[in-house]
Design an enzyme around this catalytic site. Sequence first.
Site, mmCIF file in Angstrom:
data_model
loop_
_atom_site.group_PDB
_atom_site.id
_atom_site.type_symbol
_atom_site.label_atom_id
_atom_site.label_comp_id
_atom_site.label_asym_id
_atom_site.label_seq_id
_atom_site.Cartn_x
_atom_site.Cartn_y
_atom_site.Cartn_z
ATOM 1 N N SER A 107 0.692 -1.246 -0.069
ATOM 2 C CA SER A 107 -0.011 0.189 -0.023
ATOM 3 C C SER A 107 0.936 1.180 -0.076
ATOM 4 C CB SER A 107 -0.926 0.014 0.981
ATOM 5 O OG SER A 107 -1.978 0.765 1.016
ATOM 6 N N ASP A 214 -10.018 -4.638 -4.702
ATOM 7 C CA ASP A 214 -9.159 -3.668 -3.799
ATOM 8 C C ASP A 214 -9.965 -2.161 -3.815
ATOM 9 O OD1 ASP A 214 -7.618 -1.810 -2.208
ATOM 10 O OD2 ASP A 214 -5.671 -2.862 -3.009
ATOM 11 N N HIS A 244 -7.760 -5.396 -0.253
ATOM 12 C CA HIS A 244 -6.510 -4.712 0.014
ATOM 13 C C HIS A 244 -5.254 -5.646 0.247
ATOM 14 C CE1 HIS A 244 -4.159 -1.244 -0.150
ATOM 15 N NE2 HIS A 244 -3.936 -1.122 0.995
#
Length: 271
Positions: A107, A214, A244
Amino acid sequence: MPHVREHMLDGTHGPLAVHEWPHPAPRYLALVVHGYGEHAGRYGELAAVLTGHGAAVYGPDHVGHGRSAGERVLIEDFEDVVTDVHGAAELARAAHPDLPLVLLGHSMGGLISARYAQRYGAELSALILSGPVIGAWELPGRLLALPKIPDTPISPAALSRDPAVGAAYAADPLVWHGPMKRPTLQAFTRTLETVARGGDVGPLPLLWLHGDDDRLVPLPGSRIGVERLAGDRLTERIFAGARHEVFHERDKKAAFAELLRFLDEALPRLP
């Protein structure tokens, strides 16, 4: 789970906590770069997979995150965070000289890792990006256009289809559960542009993992950035239905298997 040690380094903005999952005789080093609002301690299961594969694993808590110093989730310049991650890499190398170094960013950690590869790519043997904030990510611009950043925390359900993951995240006192901060959003915008202009990683092997459901970092926007960053050794694996955090998903074993398969190919000379 492997035993965890904690080191405190002098970071760019004060004490920096670095987790170490040791290996008695490692074949390579793995540096885990966590995402926004969380901390490296959430990656114990991933560290166990990597130590089982022969890695000594390290993971810093970024400034304003986890056990590191700084106002919570305040990042004014991601270049400083990249410098801090490089300090963690130097800690690992001091303990285990001459071993290959693998960088794995999730991320926000994917954005940091992409920039790290642009700055220090010659020191890396492989790069792994999981659900990376890279390319066209609309959230910062959308929030910065508002007069006040809304107090809307990340939904635990957006992380994984496994409800236990969301429950643990919601109960974790080291996770930030408040609103994003304007300087951090501005830093995201600048660094997305910096990485877009920073060139590709050339021959560095790159693995991109992403869930096709996601909703925090949508796949199409990341694809733009990954394809711009990648040189000639890109491997991608998109997980159907995953959200995610592919390493915390219901089918996480498939993500772990893909990771180890990639490392076996990217680091062929490991004994």
